[in-house]
Design a protein around this motif. Structure first.
Motif, short mmCIF file in Angstrom:
data_model
loop_
_atom_site.label_atom_id
_atom_site.label_comp_id
_atom_site.label_asym_id
_atom_site.label_seq_id
_atom_site.Cartn_x
_atom_site.Cartn_y
_atom_site.Cartn_z
N UNK A 80 0.84 -0.99 -0.32
CA UNK A 80 -0.10 0.00 0.16
C UNK A 80 0.83 1.62 0.03
N UNK A 81 2.71 1.76 0.34
CA UNK A 81 2.84 2.32 0.52
C UNK A 81 4.16 2.13 -1.24
N UNK A 82 3.68 1.83 -1.25
CA UNK A 82 4.74 1.23 -2.53
C UNK A 82 4.79 3.30 -2.99
N UNK A 83 5.85 3.61 -3.96
CA UNK A 83 6.48 4.18 -4.31
C UNK A 83 6.08 3.91 -5.52
N UNK A 142 0.79 3.46 -8.41
CA UNK A 142 0.40 1.79 -8.99
C UNK A 142 1.44 1.09 -10.63
N UNK A 143 2.11 1.96 -11.42
CA UNK A 143 2.40 1.92 -11.95
C UNK A 143 3.99 1.88 -11.86
N UNK A 144 4.75 0.86 -12.35
CA UNK A 144 6.22 0.85 -12.00
C UNK A 144 6.90 0.08 -12.78
N UNK A 145 6.55 -0.52 -13.89
CA UNK A 145 7.30 -0.96 -15.35
C UNK A 145 7.73 0.08 -16.29
#
Ligand code: SF4
Ligand code: SF4
Length: 176
Positions: free
Chosen positions: A69-72, A148-151
């Motif tokens: 939930x806390x991912x940047x 929530x986009x890390x790619x």
């Protein structure tokens, strides 16, 4: 203002640490301990017995990673009710950014309640270290890292330069 410097003392390494043999053995010991503990737990579960959770390898990218939930993740610029950017071009995020990857140009705002607005707002994602300092520094909650986009990998460096238009999209188009 005087600058306080705190020297970091490099820890001294003993003889065994310098020849590495003992350290390699200790590292392998940790690896094998995890390996056999996981093997034991998964074996018990296969037999229908109760066991603690074993480590599981996620088959990424076939199985998408579940972000905390806390991912940047990628930045986004928030809008006001009228659709204009919420950013007031105070430059706090650009100033605090340790990677110096934010570039903002300020211009006069036509809105009488706000003095300035961002004329351009670029982030070089290829240089960003995803520390989140820009989000923390913003006084008007104009920038977040919650898409929530890390790619974000790209074949060309210029595709990693995100401008204001791209940063204001909730779900951006695939980059060239
Ligand atoms: S997350 Fe950190 S490195 Fe990335 S733009 Fe924000 S302040 Fe700079
Ligand atoms: S800190 Fe916030 S308001 Fe200030 S320039 Fe950055 S995004 Fe805009």
């Amino acid at each position: 203002m005087p600058v306080t410097v705190s020297p970091v003392v490099r820890p001294r390494r003993g003889l065994w640490e310098q020849v590495y043999i003992l350290e390699i053995g200790r590292g392998l010991g940790v690896t094998f301990r995890h390996f056999f503990v996981n093997l034991w737990r998964h074996g018990l579960r296969l037999l229908g017995r109760r066991a603690g959770p074993g480590a599981v390898t996620i088959q990424y990218p076939d199985d998408p990673a579940v972000l905390g939930r806390r991912a940047r993740a990628r930045h986004r610029l928030l809008r006001r009710a009228d659709g204009s950017p919420r950013c007031t071009a105070c430059l706090l995020c650009e100033t605090i950014c340790p990677a110096k990857c934010i570039r903002i140009t300020a211009e006069d705002s036509p809105d009488g309640a706000v003095e300035k607005r961002a004329g351009s707002f670029d982030i070089d994602i290829g240089m960003c270290v995803f520390c989140g300092h820009c989000v923390e520094a913003c006084p008007v909650d104009a920038i977040r890292m919650d898409v929530d986009q890390v790619e974000l990998a790209a074949y060309r460096r210029r595709a990693l330069l995100w401008d204001m238009k791209a940063l204001m999209q909730e779900k951006p188009e695939p980059r060239p």
